[in-house]
Design a protein around this motif. Sequence first.
Motif, PDB file in Angstrom:
ATOM      1  N   ARG A 237      -6.133  -8.867  29.868  1.00  0.00           N
ATOM      2  CA  ARG A 237      -5.721  -7.771  29.452  1.00  0.00           C
ATOM      3  C   ARG A 237      -6.375  -7.664  27.918  1.00  0.00           C
TER       4      ARG A 237
ATOM      5  N   LYS B  59      -5.169  -1.042  28.149  1.00  0.00           N
ATOM      6  CA  LYS B  59      -4.321   0.210  28.191  1.00  0.00           C
ATOM      7  C   LYS B  59      -4.891   1.644  27.851  1.00  0.00           C
TER       8      LYS B  59
ATOM      9  N   LYS C 206      -2.213 -12.303  30.194  1.00  0.00           N
ATOM     10  CA  LYS C 206      -2.010 -11.644  28.780  1.00  0.00           C
ATOM     11  C   LYS C 206      -2.039 -13.078  27.754  1.00  0.00           C
TER      12      LYS C 206
ATOM     13  N   GLU D   5      11.305  -6.699  33.168  1.00  0.00           N
ATOM     14  CA  GLU D   5      11.009  -6.129  31.687  1.00  0.00           C
ATOM     15  C   GLU D   5      10.776  -4.820  31.937  1.00  0.00           C
ATOM     16  N   ARG D   6      11.273  -3.857  31.051  1.00  0.00           N
ATOM     17  CA  ARG D   6      11.125  -2.553  31.102  1.00  0.00           C
ATOM     18  C   ARG D   6      11.549  -1.949  32.514  1.00  0.00           C
TER      19      ARG D   6
ATOM     20  N   GLU E 161       8.422   3.723  29.951  1.00  0.00           N
ATOM     21  CA  GLU E 161       9.049   2.684  28.806  1.00  0.00           C
ATOM     22  C   GLU E 161       9.215   3.563  27.554  1.00  0.00           C
TER      23      GLU E 161
ATOM     24  N   ASP F 256       0.191   1.535  22.491  1.00  0.00           N
ATOM     25  CA  ASP F 256       1.037   1.088  23.470  1.00  0.00           C
ATOM     26  C   ASP F 256       1.813   2.395  24.369  1.00  0.00           C
TER      27      ASP F 256
ATOM     28  N   PHE G 200      -4.989  -6.000  25.720  1.00  0.00           N
ATOM     29  CA  PHE G 200      -3.658  -5.567  24.965  1.00  0.00           C
ATOM     30  C   PHE G 200      -3.463  -7.007  23.968  1.00  0.00           C
TER      31      PHE G 200
ATOM     32  N   ASN H 151       4.127 -11.268  30.940  1.00  0.00           N
ATOM     33  CA  ASN H 151       4.809 -12.272  30.103  1.00  0.00           C
ATOM     34  C   ASN H 151       5.234 -13.422  31.017  1.00  0.00           C
TER      35      ASN H 151
ATOM     36  N   GLU I 249       1.696 -10.797  21.323  1.00  0.00           N
ATOM     37  CA  GLU I 249       3.126 -10.722  21.213  1.00  0.00           C
ATOM     38  C   GLU I 249       3.683 -12.067  21.554  1.00  0.00           C
TER      39      GLU I 249
HETATM   40  C1  GCU Z   1       4.881  -3.485  25.312  1.00  0.00           C
HETATM   41  C2  GCU Z   1       5.973  -3.636  26.060  1.00  0.00           C
HETATM   42  C3  GCU Z   1       6.448  -4.881  26.401  1.00  0.00           C
HETATM   43  C4  GCU Z   1       5.283  -5.514  27.051  1.00  0.00           C
HETATM   44  C5  GCU Z   1       3.927  -5.342  26.359  1.00  0.00           C
HETATM   45  C6  GCU Z   1       2.659  -5.708  27.244  1.00  0.00           C
HETATM   46  O1  GCU Z   1       4.781  -3.739  24.086  1.00  0.00           O
HETATM   47  O2  GCU Z   1       7.210  -3.125  25.270  1.00  0.00           O
HETATM   48  O3  GCU Z   1       7.693  -5.168  27.053  1.00  0.00           O
HETATM   49  O4  GCU Z   1       5.267  -6.996  27.301  1.00  0.00           O
HETATM   50  O5  GCU Z   1       3.877  -3.988  26.076  1.00  0.00           O
HETATM   51  O6  GCU Z   1       2.264  -4.571  27.784  1.00  0.00           O
HETATM   52  O7  GCU Z   1       2.326  -6.824  27.489  1.00  0.00           O
END
Ligand code: GCU
Length: 839
Positions: A328, A370, A291, A171-172, A403, A375, A330, A214, A295
Amino acid sequence: MRGFWILATLGLAAAEDGLHGWLRYARLPCDIVKQAHIPSAIIALNTTETSPIFTAGQELQRGIKGILGKALTVTHEASDSPSVIVGTAAAFNESGITIEIPELEEDGFWLSTTGDTVEIVGQNERGALYGAFEYLSMLAQANFNEVAYATNPSAAIRWVNQWDNMDGTIERGYAGLSIFFKDNTTVSNMTRITEYARLLSSIRVNGIVINNVNANPIILSDENMKGLGRIADAMRPWGVKLGISLNFASPQTFGGLASFDPLAEEVIAWWTDTVDKVYEHVPDLAGFLVKANSEGQPGPITYNRTLADGANLFAKAAKPHGGIVMFRAFVYDYQNLDEANWKDDRANAAADYFRDLDGAFDDNVIVQVKYGPIDFQVREPASPLFAHLKETPSAIELQIAQEYLGQQCHLVYLPPLWKTVLDFDLRVDGEKSVIGTDILSGKRLNKKGLTGYAGVVNVGLNTTWLGTHLAMSNLYAYGRLAWDPTDNEVSLLEDWTRLTFGLDDTVREVITRMSMESWPAYENYTGNLGIQTLTDITGPHYGPNPQSMDNNPWGQWTRADADSIGMDRTVGNGTGFAGQYPEEVASAFEEIETTPDDLLLWFHHVPYTHVLKNGKTVIQHFYDAHYAGAETAATFPQQWAQLQGLIDQQRYEEMLFRLTYQAGHAIVWRDSIAQFYHNISGIPDAAGRVGHHPWRIEAEAMTLLNGGYRVTEVTPFEVASGLHVIQTTSNSTPASVTTTLRFPAGVYDLAVAYYDLYEGQAQYELFLNNASVGAWKGDNEDKLGFTLTRGIDGHSATRITFKGVQIGEGDVVRIDSRPDGRETAPLDYLAVLPAGVVD
Ligand code: GCU
């Protein structure tokens, strides 16, 4: 012959692919080697081959052989003869060697080169290995000074987080596939993993979470647990501990239970059992990263439990094993944010969710925050959550993966950005509370638990690790800053440059200058005044797309309309976010007068005509900054060109290609953003640049030969100069365009703006009076690692430049192209640029 001779005397290795990073141990020039007086033997005070001390012995041997050409023996028994001796303080004592050193903290070390014997003493094995790397780093930089000092880490947690998926994608990720996973299982070949652990150890990173936040629960399969054991075994000799991300719903989706309620007995039992099993395979597992409820990820809120209930579930299971949980912060709800509501604000989420939970977490939970409230943007104020976690240990999450910062296709040296947060004083309870030295160190708040750093990084199979050589300075500096956040970002860069490219002064000066210019330039051309990176927020986060920021529930809004722009985050009239800071900071951000210009639009909604502290209006500053940023980027390839012959050809060429690409893409950014705000505000650029390109010939204004091309509009409109592009009418038939040049005779750079989609590789050739100037392919997908798209957009927009072409007035230019499937050879313009013009 002469060229060869010069190369040989400079001691330049033929080609370097970057695999050794900053641990090349390249041979120093003979005259320098002569100055080095080092002992002729190495003693490593541990005979166990998997111990970091043993590793340190081997590494010292390898490094000294490489740097100085001396083959030293490694033994394990203490002796009186002069040697490089490495061990823990306890091992020194047991061997009867007297050392007088200050007390060391966990992972700390003592290094003395003053006597006949070089002493490298660790508080623990890991610390001793760090000391060995430090000594080698000095030698590699030809620093033979006599030193004697102890150094200790600022924080206990110095981790990296890989976002690797079980299928091997990242991812990224912009540097190839995962070094850890493939086909839903762990890889069997440990070579790259071992090499990565070596790099991490040398920058004093002591833990790594290898799978994506994720998280896929399949990481908990029996087979994968065995694989985790192998990976931990490979990294243990380097003192790097393994951690994994967990998926909150695993008991249900993987374990077959009816629920994943963190307070349900069967769920608790399932996790206890599962965690025990992981520890059977990895007895020293560092812990877990979670996490939750963000999202789309599952979490405790689904069952009306608190986030603390969720974190403590894992904390209790990990506790008997000495493990920790990085939970996290976030957490936000992207489905219910409504831009029509002036008070809605995603930036509020972290403190809103966690503030009242302070003290509710078990003592082995660390809240991972973060650096900014949104973000990983090009600039954000420090997260106010750090000020609220008084009883709960916190760690900062930085992102080495670029990113939102050019995806490793733009040079952006990140420590100056990180420092804006690490050096920020939150003034908790009216007292000095600098995030790096007071808060993350655990000195001011969170005194009881472990605190520290997590760096999101996207190392992949590419031999450069991060897809490009210069991005590695970010990883290097990350580790060093986690050790000591007061370390100077320039001297870290200089160390890294000497280690990576050798001792030449020009090389060091050029790389340092460019790197230090890179983040300010990137901010200038992508989004200034605290408006965030104006990228495609619902897409790949790479190229420009300012309008995508608004009118969606993701909450990264700019609130730009015809007259004004910015998020009103004041308490008085806005979302109230400013009030999440301790009083002194809150009151400064509440007022425009006391908000720094570079965060103005983060905290305030103002007219485009608002006058900044620098005397310019907001809109004129936008225009000027974007032009200035692109101009700086335009100097990068020129600056880099000074290094030809001073570094190896492979890295020289690979970087020249990327920096040239960046210079072109910076113009794409500049034009898109300037054009967009010019269009929305209707306010002209006082310098007359925006929308006026006297040295360009728009593709749509050229003669389209034989119907092979047609004119089209694009979405978003601002990514095309003149708001139009041309595309071939067929997916396979060659097409041509031509135009007559009406510029005074002279020498010019010819730049062609085109779009490089990932599906297909169109071919192009540029002719001047029927003579070929150059040919190229739309093959970014083979050369660059950013998230490619299949559209004509700000991500695919690319420029190629042919330098120093002699043209005469009335000369005829032609571009022949051959489309390839979806890549319909789209062209935007030709720029005919006199020396010094960036356009
Ligand atoms: C950002 C990122 C995601 C990632 C998320 C996170 O939104 O774009 O790809 O999953 O951060 O930090 O959980």
